[in-house]
Design an enzyme around this catalytic site. Structure first.
Site: not given
Length: 523
Positions: A104, A206, A269, A331-332
């Site tokens: 990430d 990200d 993302e 995870h969000d």
């Protein structure tokens, strides 16, 4: 089988990605927090699913204000997780099992504890001052513009020592980097080289669409649709603080760097409408990211008509050289089983793994983990702590993996950093391993079917007319035609086509009827 004249497809088009949240996968040292050695210990579970790559949420040194998305050293490993030697062992172990490993990359902001920011805030004259985004106060002494942090409150923090504000799109402990500065850009590209040289197979990048801001930093316009109960970020439309044209050139540089290392992948993302989202593929002559993440299965209503429209519009938006991708959990985001219920979570698994494009699974979804209520005293997520009660907390999706029915679900020898799912004693990997009707068994069958049939992995796609509440489509590769029908309702519906059922989400057969909450793949 692949036609002899068909060029081989890159692994990231054929394959499936599995996201691991390192804090919550497996604790190996008894501190209640997952780590890299724990991930290595559980790699056989991942490989046994039939996936092709793992993506690790951030593992870099961090004060953990935002659980690793505040990076204090881009070329190290957080001691809580291990060290570079531990990482190298994990990478080798993954590769030995035929698994790729993605990291990430967090390019929009660092931690305020990063040496770069410590230098930057030390003096207006410091060489790294312009590596971050500093501005004088407004005439009234307040912030330079009206921008709002994604976590609520102003996106600016005043620094008394130097008399200026610095920009932070997220927490004040996460100052935004200035990608218009050539030295900063070069340093960040060197970070990517460091990990590519170490052998990683790519990056999930990200908040990529955040990394450049409009020249002059003008105010963002108000959002006329905002109302109380919605996150404070959405009071404004992020017209000038995200998705700037200059960011595409940076993405193209990242892609050129990745392509220089062979078959590496960049996953961006990006939360944007379809037309703007598609621009992040770049052009054939100057490509950008391989896969701009597509979150529309998370963001839209769960019914056949809505899903049909979402899929059709997304497919139509893709450039000819763009490869699609789909995500139902992260995870969000809220767990898919919490959103749509246990029965429809099985249908969702079939949808994810039979649509055209690269699927991303999130750890624990293969077990059907659903709602996990976090007691107020155990909330850890800064987003929930800053704006409580409006449903934006992310802890509910970051709870530890339940491996078995032993104390603490085999995740740790001590109480984990977040609570386990309430049904962990029965909903765990060991329990589902031996149950052919389990969610885990379904995911394994789906992934095996996808590997066995190129029509599902890389074949063409066409929607098919079906009864209300039924989403149906066709996948075609060479002479092979497979059809998928998904009943999004709790009532039986007519099966829209005949053929051999290769896989159902339910036991037995429906005798020409699509049963309630059933999905089928047919030949």
């Amino acid at each position: 089988m692949r036609h002899p004249d068909e060029p081989p497809r890159p692994w990231w088009e054929r394959g499936t990605v599995y996201q691991i949240y390192p804090r919550s996968f497996q604790d190996s040292d008894g501190d209640g927090v997952g780590d890299l050695a724990g991930i290595e210990r559980r790699l056989d579970h991942v490989a046994g699913l039939g996936i092709d790559a793992i993506w690790l949420s951030p593992i870099f040194p961090s004060p953990m204000a935002d659980f690793g998305y505040d990076v204090a050293d881009y070329c190290g490993v957080e001691p809580m997780f291990g060290d570079l030697a531990t990482f190298d062992r994990l990478l080798a172990a993954a590769h030995a099992r035929g698994l790729r490993l993605l990291l990430d990359f967090v390019p929009n902001h660092s931690s305020d504890q990063h040496p770069w920011f410590q230098a930057s805030r030390s003096s207006r004259a410091d060489p790294k001052r312009d590596w971050y985004m500093w501005r004088d106060p407004a005439p009234d002494g307040g912030p330079p513009n009206n921008w709002i942090s994604d976590f609520g409150g102003p996106a600016w923090e005043y620094d008394v020592a130097t008399g200026q504000y610095y920009l932070h799109a997220f927490l004040r402990q996460q100052p935004d980097l200035n990608w218009r500065n050539p030295a900063l850009k070069a340093a960040m590209l060197d970070v990517m080289r460091f990990w590519f040289d170490r052998g990683v197979d790519g990056f999930r990048i990200d908040v990529l669409w955040h990394i450049v801001k409009a020249e002059g930093l003008p105010d963002n316009p108000a959002n006329p649709y905002w109302r109380p109960g919605i996150t404070e970020r959405d009071r404004l439309i992020q017209q000038h603080s995200t998705d700037q044209p200059e960011a595409h050139a940076i993405a193209a540089e990242m892609r050129a760097l990745a392509d220089g290392y062979g078959e590496r992948v960049l996953i961006g993302e990006i939360f944007l409408p379809n037309d703007r989202h598609a621009r992040w593929y770049g052009t054939p002559e100057r490509p950008q990211v391989h896969l701009p993440f597509n979150f529309q299965l998370i963001e839209n209503a769960w019914d056949a008509a809505s899903l049909r429209r979402v899929i059709a519009d997304y497919e139509a938006s893709l450039p000819p050289h763009g490869w699609p991708n789909w995500v139902i959990g992260s995870h969000d985001a809220p767990r898919i089983a919490a959103r749509v219920g246990a029965a429809q979570a099985r249908v969702a698994a079939m949808l994810l793994l039979t649509l055209r494009g690269t699927p991303t699974l999130y750890q624990g979804d293969e077990l059907g983990i659903a709602q996990v209520d976090i007691p107020p005293e155990r909330v850890r997520d800064p987003q929930e702590l800053r704006q409580p009660g409006i449903g934006i907390g992310r802890d509910r999706s970051r709870t530890p993996m339940p491996w078995d029915s032993s104390p603490h679900a085999g995740f740790s020898a001590v109480e984990p950093w977040l609570p386990l799912n309430p049904d962990w004693r029965t909903r765990n990997v060991a329990a589902q391993e031996t149950d052919p009707r389990s969610m885990l068994a379904l995911y394994r069958r789906l992934l095996a079917l996808r590997r066995a049939h190129p029509a599902l992995a890389v074949g063409g796609f066409a929607l098919v007319d079906a009864a209300p509440d039924v989403l149906a489509y066709e996948r075609r590769h060479g002479e092979t035609v497979l059809r998928v029908a998904l009943n999004l309702s709790a009532e039986p519906r007519p099966l829209p086509f005949d053929g051999e059922v290769l896989l159902s989400t339910l036991d037995g057969a429906g005798d020409g009827v699509l049963r309630a909450d059933e999905g089928v793949v047919m030949r």
